[in-house]
Design an enzyme around this catalytic site. Structure first.
Site, PDB file in Angstrom:
ATOM      1  CG  ASN A 132      -1.529   1.327   1.422  1.00  0.00           C
ATOM      2  OD1 ASN A 132      -2.444   1.840   0.511  1.00  0.00           O
ATOM      3  ND2 ASN A 132      -0.950   2.027   2.396  1.00  0.00           N
ATOM      4  CE1 TYR A 140       0.390   7.725  -6.666  1.00  0.00           C
ATOM      5  CE2 TYR A 140      -1.313   8.159  -8.292  1.00  0.00           C
ATOM      6  CZ  TYR A 140      -0.665   7.608  -7.076  1.00  0.00           C
ATOM      7  OH  TYR A 140      -2.012   6.893  -6.376  1.00  0.00           O
ATOM      8  CE  LYS A 168       0.120   4.076  -6.633  1.00  0.00           C
ATOM      9  NZ  LYS A 168       0.300   2.956  -5.861  1.00  0.00           N
TER      10      LYS A 168
END
Ligand code: NAD
Length: 247
Positions: free
Chosen positions: A85, A150, A154
């Protein structure tokens, strides 16, 4: 759910990781929240109760990952669930992002996820059982401006989730991802309230018309970690009020 399961949740001291740890501990899963800020982790541990344990680990310091996993195994004897996470973001104009900025995001959001999963999988393979949950983002599903590193990180998570699932599922290890949409936090609310145009855009394409709650992500992780999901692997599960399919 078996009371004998042991989970690691990286970045479990705050935000979505805390919400995941909250669901796990409430369901009798021994949960190790791992992060950089020991004070924050201990505060979270006090809130989460006896099934929660706090351990320091900066996942971006890759060489500390194998000893961290060994430490967990020597203290708890097993790892059944890993939730990758911990993540960082950075909002900058495309041309302002330095190579170092880009690499820093990739180290935490991608390389550390790989390295920690590899070490945990070595243990899971000895039992032919385990469950890995990666936290992805809507930034992997559509183009968002000003978050180039980012978005790259992802999108890599979604690809890694599928590649790990095909290689590890035959050996009893399920690998899935959760893609949170717009989830309530003090920060997301402030960001949207300070930018009415963005707020209108977000809710204009979210059929359910409101933000999600951290517990929605906790519930999804609990489901994926449970035997109720025993035939589920390789999926990227959007928890987004329909945002990813909104017109
Ligand atoms: P957050 O900042 O509250 O949580 C991230 C956690 O990761 C923090 O506890 C932080 O200390 C920890 N962390 C960061 N770098 C670390 C490192 N090197 N080592 C150990 N721990 C580290 O943010 P959040 O919104 O709860 O984000 C959790 C995850 O969910 C992230 O992967 C994020 O990309 C993803 N996500 C969040 C949302 C949202 O709406 N909140 C949406 C999409 C994706």
């Amino acid at each position: 759910m078996s009371t004998k399961k042991v989970a690691i949740v990286t970045g479990g001291g705050s935000g979505l990781g805390f919400a995941i740890a909250q669901k796990f501990t409430a369901n009798g899963i021994t949960t190790i929240i791992a992060g950089r800020d020991v004070e924050k982790l201990n505060k979270a541990k006090n809130e989460l109760g006896e099934f929660c344990h706090a351990m320091a680990c900066d996942v971006s310091d890759l060489k500390t990952i194998p000893p961290f996993v060994e430490n967990v195994l020597s203290q708890f004897g097993q790892i059944d669930i890993l939730v990758n996470n911990a993540g960082i973001n950075m909002k900058k104009e495309f041309t302002e992002v330095t190579d170092e900025d880009f690499q820093n995001i990739l180290t935490t959001n991608v390389t550390a996820v790989f390295a920690l999963s590899r070490e945990v999988v070595k243990h899971m393979l000895t039992k032919n059982a385990g469950c890995i949950i990666n936290i992805s983002s809507m930034a992997a599903q559509y183009g968002l401006p000003k978050v180039i590193a980012y978005s790259a990180s992802k999108t890599a998570i979604d690809g890694m989730t599928r590649a790990m699932a095909v290689e590890l599922s035959p050996k009893g290890i399920r690998v899935n991802a959760i893609a949170p949409g717009f989830i309530y936090s003090a920060m997301t609310e402030k960001a949207l309230n300070s930018d009415p145009e963005r707020k209108a855009k977000v809710f204009g394409r979210t059929p359910m018309g409101h933000m999600g709650q951290p517990e929605d992500i906790g519930n999804a992780a609990l489901y994926l970690a449970s035997d109720a999901a025993k035939y589920v692997t390789g999926v990227v599960l959007p928890i987004d009020g329909g945002n990813s399919i909104g017109f």
